[in-house]
Design a protein around this motif. Structure first.
Motif, PDB file in Angstrom:
ATOM      1  N   ASN A   1       0.784  -1.168  -0.154  1.00  9.01           N
ATOM      2  CA  ASN A   1       0.099  -0.137  -0.120  1.00  9.01           C
ATOM      3  C   ASN A   1       0.529   1.365  -0.054  1.00  9.01           C
ATOM      4  O   ASN A   1       1.909   1.236   0.706  1.00  9.01           O
ATOM      5  CB  ASN A   1      -0.897   0.087   1.171  1.00  9.01           C
ATOM      6  CG  ASN A   1      -1.866   1.293   1.460  1.00  9.01           C
ATOM      7  OD1 ASN A   1      -1.910   1.793   0.362  1.00  9.01           O
ATOM      8  ND2 ASN A   1      -2.448   1.351   2.348  1.00  9.01           N
ATOM      9  N   LEU A   2       0.664   2.281  -0.963  1.00 10.55           N
ATOM     10  CA  LEU A   2       1.285   3.208  -0.996  1.00 10.55           C
ATOM     11  C   LEU A   2       1.543   4.139   0.038  1.00 10.55           C
ATOM     12  O   LEU A   2       2.842   4.332   0.691  1.00 10.55           O
ATOM     13  CB  LEU A   2       0.847   4.303  -2.111  1.00 10.55           C
ATOM     14  CG  LEU A   2       1.681   5.540  -2.463  1.00 10.55           C
ATOM     15  CD1 LEU A   2       3.074   5.060  -3.065  1.00 10.55           C
ATOM     16  CD2 LEU A   2       1.055   6.370  -3.226  1.00 10.55           C
TER      17      LEU A   2
ATOM     18  N   LYS B   1      -2.867   1.719 -12.179  1.00  9.16           N
ATOM     19  CA  LYS B   1      -1.466   1.741 -11.774  1.00  9.16           C
ATOM     20  C   LYS B   1      -1.090   3.193 -11.643  1.00  9.16           C
ATOM     21  O   LYS B   1      -0.099   3.219 -10.655  1.00  9.16           O
ATOM     22  CB  LYS B   1      -0.436   0.590 -12.417  1.00  9.16           C
ATOM     23  CG  LYS B   1      -0.941  -0.788 -12.481  1.00  9.16           C
ATOM     24  CD  LYS B   1       0.166  -1.579 -13.132  1.00  9.16           C
ATOM     25  CE  LYS B   1      -0.170  -3.131 -13.042  1.00  9.16           C
ATOM     26  NZ  LYS B   1       0.864  -3.991 -13.733  1.00  9.16           N
ATOM     27  N   TRP B   2      -1.362   3.985 -12.342  1.00 13.65           N
ATOM     28  CA  TRP B   2      -0.737   5.387 -12.263  1.00 13.65           C
ATOM     29  C   TRP B   2      -1.702   6.382 -11.871  1.00 13.65           C
ATOM     30  O   TRP B   2      -2.901   6.172 -12.143  1.00 13.65           O
ATOM     31  CB  TRP B   2      -0.218   5.793 -13.770  1.00 13.65           C
ATOM     32  CG  TRP B   2       1.081   4.907 -14.288  1.00 13.65           C
ATOM     33  CD1 TRP B   2       0.913   3.927 -14.725  1.00 13.65           C
ATOM     34  CD2 TRP B   2       2.344   5.227 -13.781  1.00 13.65           C
ATOM     35  NE1 TRP B   2       2.172   3.462 -15.184  1.00 13.65           N
ATOM     36  CE2 TRP B   2       3.238   4.420 -14.542  1.00 13.65           C
ATOM     37  CE3 TRP B   2       2.722   6.418 -13.244  1.00 13.65           C
ATOM     38  CZ2 TRP B   2       4.608   4.342 -14.423  1.00 13.65           C
ATOM     39  CZ3 TRP B   2       4.362   6.404 -13.221  1.00 13.65           C
ATOM     40  CH2 TRP B   2       5.114   5.508 -13.871  1.00 13.65           C
TER      41      TRP B   2
ATOM     42  N   GLU C   1       2.258   9.118  -9.131  1.00 16.27           N
ATOM     43  CA  GLU C   1       2.187   7.767  -8.258  1.00 16.27           C
ATOM     44  C   GLU C   1       1.983   6.509  -8.967  1.00 16.27           C
ATOM     45  O   GLU C   1       1.322   6.499 -10.060  1.00 16.27           O
ATOM     46  CB  GLU C   1       1.232   7.784  -7.044  1.00 16.27           C
ATOM     47  CG  GLU C   1       1.287   9.005  -6.196  1.00 16.27           C
ATOM     48  CD  GLU C   1       0.278   8.880  -4.991  1.00 16.27           C
ATOM     49  OE1 GLU C   1      -0.619   8.059  -5.035  1.00 16.27           O
ATOM     50  OE2 GLU C   1       0.446   9.663  -4.165  1.00 16.27           O
ATOM     51  N   TYR C   2       2.658   5.543  -8.687  1.00 16.86           N
ATOM     52  CA  TYR C   2       2.804   4.266  -9.486  1.00 16.86           C
ATOM     53  C   TYR C   2       2.590   3.211  -8.376  1.00 16.86           C
ATOM     54  O   TYR C   2       3.174   3.003  -7.401  1.00 16.86           O
ATOM     55  CB  TYR C   2       3.782   3.989 -10.020  1.00 16.86           C
ATOM     56  CG  TYR C   2       3.953   2.605 -10.699  1.00 16.86           C
ATOM     57  CD1 TYR C   2       3.222   2.106 -12.034  1.00 16.86           C
ATOM     58  CD2 TYR C   2       4.621   1.459  -9.969  1.00 16.86           C
ATOM     59  CE1 TYR C   2       3.253   0.747 -12.382  1.00 16.86           C
ATOM     60  CE2 TYR C   2       4.578  -0.102 -10.858  1.00 16.86           C
ATOM     61  CZ  TYR C   2       3.832  -0.125 -11.939  1.00 16.86           C
ATOM     62  OH  TYR C   2       3.776  -1.384 -12.315  1.00 16.86           O
ATOM     63  N   THR C   3       1.496   2.191  -8.663  1.00 16.72           N
ATOM     64  CA  THR C   3       1.221   1.089  -7.607  1.00 16.72           C
ATOM     65  C   THR C   3       0.848   0.040  -8.398  1.00 16.72           C
ATOM     66  O   THR C   3       0.153  -0.172  -9.359  1.00 16.72           O
ATOM     67  CB  THR C   3       0.073   1.366  -7.059  1.00 16.72           C
ATOM     68  OG1 THR C   3      -0.036   2.770  -6.371  1.00 16.72           O
ATOM     69  CG2 THR C   3      -0.431   0.482  -5.828  1.00 16.72           C
ATOM     70  N   SER C   4       1.682  -1.114  -7.897  1.00 15.48           N
ATOM     71  CA  SER C   4       1.345  -2.505  -8.306  1.00 15.48           C
ATOM     72  C   SER C   4       1.336  -3.385  -7.141  1.00 15.48           C
ATOM     73  O   SER C   4       1.286  -3.324  -6.069  1.00 15.48           O
ATOM     74  CB  SER C   4       2.446  -3.042  -9.234  1.00 15.48           C
ATOM     75  OG  SER C   4       3.670  -3.118  -8.874  1.00 15.48           O
TER      76      SER C   4
ATOM     77  N   ALA D   1       5.188   0.172  -4.821  1.00 13.19           N
ATOM     78  CA  ALA D   1       4.169   1.262  -4.871  1.00 13.19           C
ATOM     79  C   ALA D   1       5.159   2.552  -4.918  1.00 13.19           C
ATOM     80  O   ALA D   1       6.018   2.452  -3.635  1.00 13.19           O
ATOM     81  CB  ALA D   1       3.271   1.526  -3.947  1.00 13.19           C
TER      82      ALA D   1
ATOM     83  N   TYR E   1       8.022  -1.446  -0.955  1.00  9.66           N
ATOM     84  CA  TYR E   1       8.183  -2.557  -1.792  1.00  9.66           C
ATOM     85  C   TYR E   1       7.964  -3.692  -0.786  1.00  9.66           C
ATOM     86  O   TYR E   1       8.363  -3.903   0.142  1.00  9.66           O
ATOM     87  CB  TYR E   1       9.719  -2.486  -2.295  1.00  9.66           C
ATOM     88  CG  TYR E   1      10.083  -3.914  -3.105  1.00  9.66           C
ATOM     89  CD1 TYR E   1       9.400  -4.061  -4.180  1.00  9.66           C
ATOM     90  CD2 TYR E   1      10.796  -4.757  -2.582  1.00  9.66           C
ATOM     91  CE1 TYR E   1       9.839  -5.200  -5.114  1.00  9.66           C
ATOM     92  CE2 TYR E   1      11.204  -5.828  -3.215  1.00  9.66           C
ATOM     93  CZ  TYR E   1      10.696  -6.217  -4.544  1.00  9.66           C
ATOM     94  OH  TYR E   1      10.810  -7.271  -5.402  1.00  9.66           O
TER      95      TYR E   1
END
Length: 803
Positions: free
Chosen positions: A104-105, A551-552, A602-605, A609, A660
């Motif tokens: 989680n970011l 994701k973005w 922001e990028y989240t996978s 994140a 991460y």
């Protein structure tokens, strides 16, 4: 006034009954991946803002909902949040299976539907934390508990008081809001903290950057918005017992809350008692300018304190109407470091102060802050109307032993209208009102209109003088439109107009000063402040754009904000005993104007994140205290004179956060912040701004413990905070060396039978490192930050559902 309020409230209740419509009950069950019921999961509906908590069997029920479409969020600590849309015209039962949470970011941020929507709809950078985060990161004060957020720091006053700083801006440049009403105290003083009970706060929203559009003048640096969002489930009674302890200053605190709700009515009461002793530093002496003051057993003498607080919430909830009344009183007493409050350090009676580390002797301050707030919301199909009405009284007294300065009499006159040991008194009355209209004609457009008003009446007393009595009126109106271009992109723009008036009263010394003219000596009561009556007005604007994919996420916002000068900046004329300075205001100051560009990417996978939030800021006329080569000879022992002045300022900086997932239960975290400021004009051209925080970052590991028989949502966390040296200063500030400290934390929910007990343990400054915080109140006299500190918080919730 009371009768009018009761009449208006009654009319609202009557309208709510008349406008009722067909309703339906929403029910279902929440389980984990092994089909085990999740007890205490939260189910919440928007935009109606009604919710429920799952029972022992995982079932939930929300009654009397108008037929229609809603957004639903299901949240449970340690699990991935569920956000979905439901149609209560076609179905009334919804069951959910929750998965264990992964990356989680913002692991400190509650990512429920409200927060996700709030972050999506705002083009500014927003951080939101909940009470679980506050308990896990409990600090010496509410603002200290937020320091872990990138871009947020504090100005600390001892161990019990602190002021928020957002991106290097603090004091009257950051607005603090509690339950939709702006918190007003004596926030202009570096030695004045916030009179807010952190145990009574559910959610905190931190807006980084200018937010004048919604909140008006003073929000030029950002907003700390504290909310009480929780509403008890129908037909329940319960509460929470919180017990906290801290080793560094022998802190002990207890907070007890009780709540109950029938169907439409609910009540919530909280009482808090705190008591703490002198705090300890990893040093046996401090250097106060040219004198070294020894410390007894590492204690910073006379920094003990206590608090006694109460809160009462009364609410009425209908399908279309919600009305809540908040009453609170925060009462505190805290000492000032005896060696640094306008007294010669060599003359301190160390035997008196060192006899006990819990007593509070001269000098000390007492503060009582009372609030009464009513928020009423009425909802139609396409429009929401909200009214906020608030009253506050902030009563502050600063006490110290009478000492003759300048031409003050050696022995005070018995006919004085105040206690000679009363150094200063401030008595502020604040009346506030907001009107907000939210209109959503369709899925594409949303319109917000609002009106804000505030009136302050601040009286003064005591033997000392620094600011005059004053009254202040603020009025503002705004309009904001939001346009949804597609599911991925949104556009918003807003315009605001503000008007302000400030009136200061003239002030004369209560003692006579000899004046020599043409060889003749006369005795006069010197005038310290004249009458000022000034009006200010300004137009603020903001334009923003949001773009999101799976994701973005991308945000950009550009805007203009303003801040009108406060009474101290216009009319100060006295000694600041804490900083050994003599401060003089400028009645001709213009309002601060700020232009800012904010970005966020922001990028989240599933595994990683990462986000970065740069900003650029330009002030055409920033107000600050400028030290001079002059010295005061009338009211002290030659204190250096500071004048309020203005200059052009350019600022830029950024925050970064990355997470991460090393393993399913192990997470690596990185957070950092940097801000740079430079003056482009004036006597200090080329210098930075006072209280500019240095670059800093946190590298951390967090291990989430799998669910055990007696443990749920367990965690172990280790953080390394790295802070750079601050060599970019404004004299008389001192350069500050960089430092590294280690903090540990662990906790989780323990179960004794069916009783849940939340335990959070921290070890701050694990290695007892001696370091200096550049923005600390006591930095000028070389007082290091507190040493090793064990912090334990135990929270015991209890509830009972009745028919």
């Amino acid at each position: 006034m009371y009768r009018i309020f009761i009449l208006v409230l009654g009319m609202f209740l009557l309208i709510g009954d008349i406008c009722s419509q067909s309703t339906i009950d929403l029910k279902g069950k929440i389980v984990d991946e092994q089909n085990n019921p999740l007890i205490g999961a939260t189910v919440y509906l928007y935009p109606i803002k009604k919710g429920a908590i799952t029972e022992d069997n995982g079932n939930y029920k929300i009654s009397n909902l108008p037929i229609g479409k809603y957004k639903i969020e299901v949240s449970y600590i340690g699990y991935r949040n569920i956000i979905d849309s439901i149609d209560l015209n076609k179905q009334s039962t919804y069951n959910f299976i929750m998965e264990i949470g992964g990356v989680n970011l913002h692991e400190v941020v509650v990512t429920d539907n409200y927060i996700k929507n709030r972050k999506q709809e705002s083009s500014l950078n927003v951080e939101i934390v909940n009470d679980d985060y506050l308990k896990q990161h409990l600090g010496s004060s509410l603002m200290n508990s937020l320091e872990r957020l990138p871009g947020v720091s504090t100005i600390d006053i001892g161990s019990g008081q602190s002021k928020p700083v957002i991106r290097g801006l603090g004091f009257n440049r950051v607005v603090v809001v509690e339950n939709d009403i702006k918190h007003e105290s004596q926030q202009w003083g570096a030695d004045h903290g916030l009179e807010i009970d952190q145990y009574a706060v559910d959610d905190i929203e931190v807006i980084k950057g200018p937010a004048s559009l919604m909140y008006g003048s003073d929000a030029i640096g950002g907003v700390i918005d504290m909310k009480n969002r929780k509403v008890p489930a129908e037909h329940t009674i319960g509460g929470t017992i919180d017990i906290s302890g801290k080793s560094n200053n022998d802190f002990i605190g207890t907070s007890i809350s009780l709540y109950g709700r029938s169907k439409a009515f609910f009540a919530d009461f909280r009482a808090t008692i705190l008591d703490y002793a002198d705090y300890k530093v990893p040093a046996d002496s401090v250097d106060i300018y040219s004198y070294r003051a020894p410390l007894y057993k590492h204690h910073l003498r006379n920094t003990a304190g206590n608090e006694k607080n109460f809160h009462l919430t009364l609410g009425y909830l209908k399908d279309k109407l919600q009305s809540k009344l908040y009453l609170s009183n925060v009462d505190s007493k805290s000492g000032f470091f005896a060696n640094a409050h306008g007294l010669e350090p060599r003359n301190i009676d160390t035997e008196l102060y060192d006899s006990s580390n819990r007593d509070i002797d001269f000098p000390y301050q007492t503060v009582t802050h009372f609030k009464a707030i009513n928020t009423t919301k009425y909802r139609w199909d396409k429009m929401d109307i909200e009214t906020d009405i608030g009253f506050q009284r902030n009563f502050r007294q600063e006490w110290s032993q009478y000492t003759s300065h300048g031409y003050m009499p050696a022995v005070p006159d018995e006919t004085l209208g105040f206690d000679p040991n009363l150094e200063r008194e401030f008595d502020k009355y604040v009346y506030s009102g907001n009107l907000k209209l939210n209109y959503t004609p369709n899925d594409k457009y949303n319109f917000n209109f609002g009106f804000n008003s505030e009136y302050q009446d601040n009286k003064i007393d005591g033997r000392g003088f620094i600011i005059p009595a004053f009254t202040q009126l603020n009025l503002g109106t705004y309009a904001i439109t939001k346009y949804t271009i597609s599911d991925k992109s949104k556009f918003q723009a807003g315009l605001r107009y503000d008007f302000g008036n400030i009136k200061t009263k003239e002030y004369y010394d209560w003692f006579e000063t000899p004046i020599v003219e043409n060889g003749d000596t006369s005795y006069q009561y010197l005038q310290r402040a004249g009458s000022i009556n000034r009006n200010f007005s300004n137009i603020s604007w903001s334009i923003g754009y949001n773009y999101e994919t799976n994701k973005w996420s991308f945000k950009t916002n550009i805007g203009k904000s303003f801040r009108m000068p406060i009474a101290k900046e216009l009319a100060a004329n006295g000694v600041n005993y804490h900083h050994f300075s003599y401060e003089i205001g400028n009645p001709d100051l213009n309002p601060e104007i700020s232009y800012q560009l904010d970005e966020s990417i922001e990028y989240t996978s599933n595994k990683i994140a990462i986000g970065i939030s740069p900003f650029v800021n330009y002030f055409s006329n920033y107000i600050y205290l400028n030290p001079t080569s002059e010295y005061d000879r009338l009211y002290g022992n030659g204190n250096q004179i500071y004048y309020y002045t203005q200059s052009e300022v350019f600022r830029y900086g950024s925050e970064i956060h990355a997470h991460y997932e090393l393993l399913k239960s192990l997470q690596l975290r990185l957070m950092g912040e940097y801000v740079y400021s430079v003056q482009l004009s004036g006597e200090k051209k080329g210098y930075t701004l006072p209280f500019s925080p240095p670059a800093s970052g946190i590298i951390g590991l967090k291990y989430q413990i799998n669910k055990q028989k007696f443990l749920e949502n367990g965690y172990i966390s280790c953080d390394l905070r790295i802070t750079a040296a601050q060599n970019n200063i404004v004299p008389p500030e001192k350069t500050t060396d960089g430092y590294q400290i280690i903090n540990l934390s662990l906790g989780g929910n323990l179960f004794i039978g069916k009783q849940k007990i939340n335990v959070a343990l921290q070890v701050q400054n694990l290695l007892n490192t001696k370091y200096y915080n550049h923005t600390s109140f006591y930095r000028l006299i070389n007082v290091p930050e507190p040493g090793r500190n064990f912090i334990l918080n135990i929270s015991i919730p209890f509830s009972y559902k009745y028919k």
